[in-house]
Design an enzyme around this catalytic site. Structure first.
Site, PDB file in Angstrom:
ATOM      1  CG  LEU A 119      -1.603   1.312   1.595  1.00 35.67           C
ATOM      2  CD1 LEU A 119      -2.572   1.738   0.494  1.00 35.67           C
ATOM      3  CD2 LEU A 119      -2.323   1.200   2.942  1.00 35.67           C
ATOM      4  CB  SER A 120       0.730   4.212   0.506  1.00 38.39           C
ATOM      5  OG  SER A 120       0.978   5.576   0.495  1.00 38.39           O
ATOM      6  CB  ALA A 121       5.565   4.298   1.126  1.00 36.44           C
TER       7      ALA A 121
END
Length: 489
Positions: free
Chosen positions: A157-159
């Site tokens: 997720l995300s980073a």
């Protein structure tokens, strides 16, 4: 100023300041222990040299058999392994379909917001930093649980999504598939200062330029490539939706397929699935666009088969992404690209011989089968009438994973067999790209009078320094040749 406008402005200011993709979130403490115990999240120590300063946590269902798949799940900024374990829904499908899950965890010493360093070329490339630590976790887990090394997958997720894309590019020989959730293309940014530009702006690169970033991450590698799922909310103002388009362009180009969807489908949670098939007609890239969703991982609390997870900071109730991702990777055990037959899995699959370019297999015939489909590393390699098959056109000194499924008279494909691994004979060159100084230090070259020469072939490499870079191929022990035009492996 209207409250809704103020909230939107504050959210953008806070997220941009982080540069690691998320700014706030619930942080809890993951459980610890000397080794991964079945049925609970446990810390695993001593998994390698750990150059990325990460912690390893793992979940293994009770009674996990050898030969099961392995999933790596990377949390987002301000989160930790326990957050992702608790909210993402991966535990449910690990229990249901039988696979282990590794949850790497970074920390505030690596990044002030505990973000994986998707934007740092010293940490997210092959053999370096956090990327190398994650692969050490994979090797440790595969050895400890007897995992099928041809069915290792990574999601984040995300980073963690940005790092997932980097890992797929740097280690396509390790990961059979990936899922980038609200993340970014591989090697979009190589410095912290460039990170926010990737998050929010179109980089105006062609699909070929995006694909080149993947190909440059592991020079000389020619496939097979990982199958990639992309998840993106249309109202994401942290990692803007353009990143999903760039990810699609990147991975379809790597696969050598077009950017027009082979098919589209409406899914729960106002989600549109666009599928991009490979040349064999099997999904290679899937793009899940969730209408109206902001920045986070799509989950769908509930007890249904396609429901999972629990809400929390950046865990958004829309659709269970873990369910659809697991099915895309084939973790549910259903045959991919071949119908819904009821024939049992063939027994007794074994390797009967191999050469430097072929592998021969045989298995016990299945009553009612009119033919069989043979899968190499998860993709269909061919079909046969008898209960035997010879796969050809392979690379020397390379390991391949095989399964086989029976096909009935209606063309429906049954369950796949247990996997076997076969290794072709012979040898193949191993390539190294480095400076002349590094080649000499590693024993691949020597220097005389300030000039570097390849060991064995004695080819002139130019000045012995850190500025001149070459690719050397080791064609036999102690014998190296220039391979700047491409590794012959």
């Amino acid at each position: 100023m209207r409250p809704s406008v103020l909230r939107r402005l504050l959210r953008r200011v806070t997220f941009t300041a982080v540069l690691g993709l998320v700014a706030t979130g619930l942080v809890t403490t993951a459980s610890t222990g000397p080794a991964a115990a079945a049925g609970s999240l446990q810390q695993v120590s001593n998994f390698g040299t750990n150059p990325g300063n990460l912690a390893m946590y793992a979940y293994t269902p009770t009674g996990l058999p050898a030969g099961a798949p392995l999933v790596v799940a990377l949390h987002g900024c301000t989160q930790n392994a326990n957050d992702y374990f608790t909210h993402s829904g991966w535990q449910k499908y690990a229990d249901l379909w039988g696979f282990a899950v590794v949850f790497p965890q970074t920390n505030s010493a690596n990044n002030s917001s505990s973000c994986f360093s998707w934007f740092d070329a010293t940490r997210n490339t092959r053999g370096k930093g956090e990327a190398a630590s994650v692969v050490q976790m994979v090797n440790t887990a595969a050895a400890q649980y007897g995992s099928d090394t041809h069915r290792v997958f990574v999601t984040g997720l995300s980073a963690g999504g940005g790092m997932t894309a980097d890992l797929l590019a740097a280690y396509p020989d390790v990961f059979a598939g990936g899922a980038v959730d609200s993340g970014l293309p591989a090697q979009c940014a190589t410095t912290l200062t460039a990170a926010s530009g990737c998050q929010q702006n179109n980089q105006n690169l062609t699909p070929a330029q995006w694909g080149d970033k993947v190909r440059a991450a592991n020079p000389g590698y020619t496939g097979p490539w990982p199958r990639v799922a992309i998840w993106q909310g249309t109202a994401d103002y942290t990692v803007y939706p353009v990143n999903a388009s760039e990810l699609r362009d990147q991975w379809t180009n790597v696969w050598g397929i077009g950017q027009s969807a082979s098919s589209t489908q409406s899914l729960p949670g106002s989600t549109t699935l666009s599928v991009y098939n490979d040349t064999a007609g099997k999904p290679a890239v899937e793009l899940y666009s969730v209408a109206g969703m902001g920045h986070g991982l799509p989950i769908a609390p509930g007890s249904g088969a396609d429901q999972c997870g629990s809400t929390g900071a950046y865990f958004l109730s829309t659709i269970c992404s873990s369910y659809w991702t697991a099915k895309f990777w084939g973790l549910d055990g259903a045959p991919t690209g071949g119908g819904t037959g009821t024939l049992p899995a063939p027994a007794g699959l074994g390797v009967t011989g191999s050469t430097d370019s072929t592998v021969s297999l045989s298995w016990t015939a299945v009553p009612g089968a009119v033919s069989y489909t043979v899968y190499r590393d998860g993709s269909a390699a061919g079909s046969t009438g008898p209960a035997s098959f010879t796969d050809s056109g392979l690379t020397a000194a390379t390991s391949y994973g095989y399964t086989v499924a029976a096909v009935d008279s209606a063309g429906n494909t049954g369950a796949r067999s247990a996997a076997v691994t076969a290794t072709t004979t012979g040898s193949r060159p191993q390539c190294f790209t480095a400076s002349n100084y590094a080649h000499v230090a590693a024993g691949r070259a020597h220097q005389s009078g300030g000039i570097a020469y390849a060991n064995g072939s004695n080819q002139n490499l130019g000045l012995w320094n850190t500025f001149v870079t070459h690719t050397l191929a080791q064609t036999s022990p102690g014998w190296f040749v220039l391979a700047d035009a491409g590794c012959p492996a």
